[in-house]
Enzyme design. Structure first.
Site, short mmCIF file in Angstrom:
data_model
loop_
_atom_site.label_atom_id
_atom_site.label_comp_id
_atom_site.label_asym_id
_atom_site.label_seq_id
_atom_site.Cartn_x
_atom_site.Cartn_y
_atom_site.Cartn_z
N CYS A 168 -4.88 -3.03 3.57
CA CYS A 168 -4.42 -2.91 5.25
C CYS A 168 -5.82 -3.07 6.30
O CYS A 168 -6.02 -4.08 6.57
CB CYS A 168 -4.07 -1.26 5.20
SG CYS A 168 -3.32 -0.84 6.89
N GLU A 194 0.70 -1.17 -0.21
CA GLU A 194 0.06 0.08 -0.13
C GLU A 194 0.88 1.05 0.08
O GLU A 194 1.86 1.18 0.41
CB GLU A 194 -0.90 0.02 1.43
CG GLU A 194 -1.72 1.18 1.56
CD GLU A 194 -2.31 1.33 2.75
OE1 GLU A 194 -3.29 2.03 3.23
OE2 GLU A 194 -1.67 0.70 3.75
N LYS A 234 -10.33 0.89 -1.58
CA LYS A 234 -10.52 0.58 -0.23
C LYS A 234 -11.92 0.71 0.21
O LYS A 234 -12.47 1.84 -0.07
CB LYS A 234 -9.46 1.31 0.72
CG LYS A 234 -9.37 0.70 1.97
CD LYS A 234 -8.26 1.67 2.87
CE LYS A 234 -8.07 0.74 4.15
NZ LYS A 234 -6.91 1.71 5.07
#
Length: 515
Positions: free
Chosen positions: A382, A275, A331
């Site tokens: 994440c 990321e 995301k």
């Protein structure tokens, strides 16, 4: 004594979190916490729950001090810990409230999980970092993930703990009265059987499921490369080191390409970078990544920040090929006070991201399944890994392999990376897929579908992992029914609270003794 026991229980729950492998401490911690609540009033139960939550969450979130402590002091860490502890206070109230119901350990476990799931959703989208399931990356309860997901694993931990507490509570209290000694013994044995079974069933079921965890290939195999280019251990100063992150990881990817061209490393089918490596405008131009993909002869999956045509900002993963940018994933779950900033006018006192980003990032609600060479790659970024829906939707949409690009360099040499790896291991078992964790500074890893770690890196090193992983297309019961398990546990908890309220309004039923 009860306050000390609540602190001990919360500390024990923290102590079983990664990188330690003391999964069996979690049920014992819940047992002590349940014992603390025995025959307590609701106000006291709330206080004990908050104490338990603080003893657990403050050390668990110690990485916030590594991240923000030097500039902002301990206040963000203490604030997050206190908010999380309030939900444990609610759990304490609920567990005390239902403790006089028949088969109380069952209802207490459901109430604890209900409070945990509430914490995972509120406020600002929740913060599910301290879920019981994430303490179980090792041990007998992990296989439950394949059956009912993280909620079933957490429920199993809680049920074992409340069952143990119920068993202990009954041991020193033999019934007296007109029955014969033989009858009293039979009665005590019958009463002890219920909590004993509740304590044992999750462990036995998990052990029975362990042989069913399949790691074999179903749609072939893929050779994968996970690139960890490393990052400086500078905490908040990393906000101004975007270029260094990019240079480090492009250099590492070029070194991999050179090794492939020289025959030192076999050619991978797909390459995953972490990321926050790149930064792209609406035109999606990156000649360096295009050239790396061309040299490797494989797609390169890279995380970074991207702006849309209207200036909207998002955290996303892009598949780069020789011809340019390809499929993307945005995301879904944004980090509060970082990627989305509630109360922006006052949030600057606790968040450096108010000055970094002039607007909130834009989330998506589409599953991340990226065709990458011969692989259908399921992607989360994440913080996504802490939530149940991201990889469940990816597996349901046909992902054969999972990838988790992440940037943990903010948090120094703390336990945060190990905690996140444990979540990735649980997701691998939950959906029967291998998981590639690509972290800027570690811990990067290749995780098998049974949750075992085939390869991993150290913190703050530059290293590339290359491995052959199975591709799988079948879906586990957790993939198909995991959401229903979650709602079922919540329904049990709410039913128990309502039942207890109804019983307390019945004349003469307020002092029932629990079996």
């Amino acid at each position: 004594m009860r306050v000390a026991a609540a602190v001990l229980a919360g500390g024990a729950l923290y102590w079983c979190t990664p990188p330690r492998q003391l999964w069996w401490l979690a049920p014992l911690a819940l047992a002590v916490f349940t014992g603390v609540l025995h025959r307590r009033g609701l106000r006291a139960a709330f206080g004990y729950g908050v104490v338990f939550g603080l003893a657990y969450m403050l050390p668990l979130l110690g990485w916030l001090l590594d991240f923000l402590g030097e500039q902002f002091g301990p206040w963000p860490w203490l604030g997050v810990g206190l908010v999380e502890a309030l939900f444990f206070g609610l759990a304490g109230v609920g567990m005390a409230w239902v403790s006089r119901l028949p088969v109380a350990p069952l209802w207490q476990a459901a109430v604890f999980l209900t409070a945990e799931l509430l914490c995972s959703a509120f406020p600002f989208g929740g913060f599910p970092w301290g879920r019981l399931a994430f303490t179980q990356a090792e041990g007998s309860l992990l296989p439950l993930a394949s059956l009912g997901g993280a909620s079933l694993v957490g429920f199993g931990v809680a049920l074992s703990g409340t069952g143990l507490a119920g068993l202990v509570a009954l041991l020193p209290r033999p019934r007296r009265g007109g029955r014969s000694p033989e009858a009293r013994t039979a009665w005590r044995s019958a009463r002890l059987l219920v909590p004993a079974l509740l304590a044992l069933v999750p462990v036995v079921l998990g052990a029975a499921l362990a042989p069913t965890l399949d790691t074999g290939a179903e749609t072939g195999t893929a050779r994968v490369a996970v690139v960890q280019g490393n990052a400086p251990d500078v905490g908040l100063d990393l906000l101004h080191r975007d270029r260094q992150l990019y240079v480090n990881h492009v250099r590492a990817a070029r070194e991999l390409a050179a090794d492939v061209e020289a025959g030192r490393v076999p050619r991978p089918d797909v390459v995953v970078l972490p990321e926050q490596v790149g930064s792209w405008g609406p035109e999606r131009q990156d000649p360096a990544l295009r050239r790396v993909s061309e040299r490797l002869g494989a797609p390169v999956v890279v995380g970074g920040l991207a702006r849309g045509p209207g200036g909207e900002l998002s955290n996303r993963v892009i598949t780069w090929r020789a011809e340019g940018a390809g499929e993307e994933y945005v995301k879904q779950h944004l980090v509060p006070f970082a990627e989305k900033i509630p109360l922006r006018s006052v949030a600057g006192a606790v968040s450096p991201f108010v000055r970094r980003f002039d607007r909130d990032m834009v989330p998506a609600d589409e599953p991340g399944v990226l065709p990458s060479g011969p692989v259908r790659l399921g992607v989360g970024i994440c913080y996504d890994v802490a939530y149940d829906d991201v990889f469940r939707e990816a597996a349901g949409a046909g992902a054969e392999l999972f990838a988790l690009p992440t940037n943990n360099a903010w948090y120094g040499p703390s336990e945060m990376s190990y905690q996140q790896l444990a979540m990735a291991r649980l997701r691998a078992v939950e959906h029967g897929r291998s998981m590639l964790v690509a972290a800027t500074s570690g811990v990067s890893a290749v995780v098998r579908p049974d949750g075992s770690v085939a390869h991993r890196t150290d913190l703050f090193t530059a290293e590339t992992l290359v491995d052959e992983v199975p591709l799988r297309s079948s879906t586990t019961p957790a993939t198909r029914f995991g959401a229903y398990v979650t709602w079922g546990v919540v329904a049990l908890g709410l039913f128990a609270v309502a039942w207890s309220a109804w019983r307390t309004r019945r004349p003469g039923r307020g002092d029932d003794v629990v079996c």
